[in-house]
Design a protein around this motif. Structure first.
Motif, PDB file in Angstrom:
ATOM      1  N   ALA A 223      38.854 -24.263 -12.382  1.00 35.73           N
ATOM      2  CA  ALA A 223      39.240 -23.746 -11.152  1.00 35.73           C
ATOM      3  C   ALA A 223      38.424 -22.430 -11.086  1.00 35.73           C
ATOM      4  CB  ALA A 223      40.676 -23.366 -11.140  1.00 35.73           C
ATOM      5  N   GLU A 224      38.333 -21.663 -12.419  1.00 42.27           N
ATOM      6  CA  GLU A 224      37.521 -20.455 -12.334  1.00 42.27           C
ATOM      7  C   GLU A 224      36.199 -20.725 -12.137  1.00 42.27           C
ATOM      8  OE1 GLU A 224      36.903 -16.474 -12.355  1.00 42.27           O
ATOM      9  OE2 GLU A 224      38.963 -17.466 -12.363  1.00 42.27           O
ATOM     10  N   ASN A 225      35.720 -21.828 -12.721  1.00 43.78           N
ATOM     11  CA  ASN A 225      34.168 -22.005 -12.489  1.00 43.78           C
ATOM     12  C   ASN A 225      33.841 -22.309 -10.883  1.00 43.78           C
ATOM     13  OD1 ASN A 225      31.748 -22.641 -12.909  1.00 43.78           O
ATOM     14  ND2 ASN A 225      31.852 -24.597 -13.825  1.00 43.78           N
ATOM     15  N   VAL A 226      34.678 -23.205 -10.370  1.00 45.47           N
ATOM     16  CA  VAL A 226      34.798 -23.703  -9.026  1.00 45.47           C
ATOM     17  C   VAL A 226      34.749 -22.488  -8.138  1.00 45.47           C
ATOM     18  CG1 VAL A 226      35.781 -24.958  -6.965  1.00 45.47           C
ATOM     19  CG2 VAL A 226      35.333 -26.278  -9.483  1.00 45.47           C
ATOM     20  N   ASN A 227      35.798 -21.503  -8.204  1.00 46.86           N
ATOM     21  CA  ASN A 227      35.744 -20.360  -7.743  1.00 46.86           C
ATOM     22  C   ASN A 227      34.477 -19.509  -7.589  1.00 46.86           C
ATOM     23  OD1 ASN A 227      37.182 -18.387  -6.207  1.00 46.86           O
ATOM     24  ND2 ASN A 227      38.198 -17.531  -7.896  1.00 46.86           N
ATOM     25  N   GLU A 228      34.020 -19.327  -8.785  1.00 48.46           N
ATOM     26  CA  GLU A 228      32.603 -18.257  -8.978  1.00 48.46           C
ATOM     27  C   GLU A 228      31.831 -19.175  -8.137  1.00 48.46           C
ATOM     28  OE1 GLU A 228      31.750 -18.091 -13.252  1.00 48.46           O
ATOM     29  OE2 GLU A 228      33.726 -16.995 -13.616  1.00 48.46           O
ATOM     30  N   LYS A 229      31.596 -20.349  -8.188  1.00 44.52           N
ATOM     31  CA  LYS A 229      30.500 -21.232  -7.385  1.00 44.52           C
ATOM     32  C   LYS A 229      30.648 -20.913  -5.950  1.00 44.52           C
ATOM     33  CE  LYS A 229      28.982 -24.384 -10.935  1.00 44.52           C
ATOM     34  NZ  LYS A 229      28.846 -25.808 -11.323  1.00 44.52           N
ATOM     35  N   VAL A 230      32.007 -20.968  -5.651  1.00 45.68           N
ATOM     36  CA  VAL A 230      32.203 -20.956  -4.115  1.00 45.68           C
ATOM     37  C   VAL A 230      31.743 -19.472  -3.779  1.00 45.68           C
ATOM     38  CG1 VAL A 230      34.030 -20.830  -2.327  1.00 45.68           C
ATOM     39  CG2 VAL A 230      33.898 -22.770  -3.966  1.00 45.68           C
ATOM     40  N   ARG A 231      32.273 -18.478  -4.279  1.00 45.77           N
ATOM     41  CA  ARG A 231      31.911 -17.018  -4.170  1.00 45.77           C
ATOM     42  C   ARG A 231      30.253 -16.917  -4.035  1.00 45.77           C
ATOM     43  NH1 ARG A 231      36.457 -13.980  -7.782  1.00 45.77           N
ATOM     44  NH2 ARG A 231      38.000 -14.391  -6.402  1.00 45.77           N
ATOM     45  N   GLY A 232      29.504 -17.443  -4.830  1.00 40.53           N
ATOM     46  CA  GLY A 232      28.128 -17.401  -5.096  1.00 40.53           C
ATOM     47  C   GLY A 232      27.568 -18.102  -3.734  1.00 40.53           C
ATOM     48  N   VAL A 233      27.925 -19.103  -3.341  1.00 39.07           N
ATOM     49  CA  VAL A 233      27.598 -19.864  -2.121  1.00 39.07           C
ATOM     50  C   VAL A 233      28.010 -18.710  -0.985  1.00 39.07           C
ATOM     51  CG1 VAL A 233      27.742 -21.637  -0.408  1.00 39.07           C
ATOM     52  CG2 VAL A 233      27.554 -22.065  -2.833  1.00 39.07           C
ATOM     53  N   VAL A 234      29.174 -18.258  -0.932  1.00 40.76           N
ATOM     54  CA  VAL A 234      29.322 -17.460   0.369  1.00 40.76           C
ATOM     55  C   VAL A 234      28.700 -16.144   0.311  1.00 40.76           C
ATOM     56  CG1 VAL A 234      31.408 -15.948   1.241  1.00 40.76           C
ATOM     57  CG2 VAL A 234      31.809 -18.423   0.471  1.00 40.76           C
ATOM     58  N   ASN A 235      28.680 -15.534  -0.748  1.00 42.44           N
ATOM     59  CA  ASN A 235      27.654 -14.411  -0.869  1.00 42.44           C
ATOM     60  C   ASN A 235      26.182 -14.716  -0.616  1.00 42.44           C
ATOM     61  OD1 ASN A 235      29.829 -12.933  -1.498  1.00 42.44           O
ATOM     62  ND2 ASN A 235      29.768 -12.927  -3.653  1.00 42.44           N
ATOM     63  N   ASN A 236      25.672 -15.897  -0.798  1.00 44.26           N
ATOM     64  CA  ASN A 236      24.366 -15.982  -0.536  1.00 44.26           C
ATOM     65  C   ASN A 236      24.091 -16.104   1.068  1.00 44.26           C
ATOM     66  OD1 ASN A 236      23.246 -15.582  -3.019  1.00 44.26           O
ATOM     67  ND2 ASN A 236      23.634 -17.803  -3.700  1.00 44.26           N
ATOM     68  N   ASN A 237      25.121 -16.594   1.743  1.00 50.92           N
ATOM     69  CA  ASN A 237      24.983 -16.837   3.223  1.00 50.92           C
ATOM     70  C   ASN A 237      25.210 -15.828   3.907  1.00 50.92           C
ATOM     71  OD1 ASN A 237      23.933 -19.484   2.822  1.00 50.92           O
ATOM     72  ND2 ASN A 237      25.962 -20.441   2.681  1.00 50.92           N
TER      73      ASN A 237
END
Length: 99
Positions: free
Chosen positions: A85-99
């Motif tokens: 869950a933490e890994n998925v959360n980090e990836k989602v934040r990375g995608v959101v921050n890049n857009n």
């Protein structure tokens, strides 16, 4: 039925057969024979009770081990799920921050 149960049943059957044959062939009075039967029955019931109590103790130990293993596995799964869950959360934040 496992080998121990079959052995126990066979042993009890042989014991009872031996007692019956012994009583039929023994030159004892009825009173003495009844007393002997009572004593043997008491001994046999005591042995059965001891076996029953020992089996309950063993079952309790096995249940505790099973519970311990189950709780350990639940804890491991919980930790792994948290990490995923933490890994998925980090990836989602990375995608959101890049857009």
């Amino acid at each position: 039925m496992n080998k121990n149960q079959k052995f126990l049943i066979g042993s009890v059957g042989a014991l009872l057969s031996g007692i019956a044959i012994g009583l039929l062939l023994a030159p004892k009075s009825g009173k003495e024979s009844r007393k002997l039967i009572k004593n043997k029955a008491t001994d046999l019931s005591g042995t059965a009770k001891d076996k029953y109590e020992k089996s309950l103790e063993e079952l309790s130990v096995l249940a505790d081990k099973l519970k311990e293993g189950f709780l350990k596995n639940v804890s491991t799964v919980k930790d792994k799920a948290g990490a995923v869950a933490e890994n998925v959360n980090e990836k989602v934040r990375g995608v959101v921050n890049n857009n």
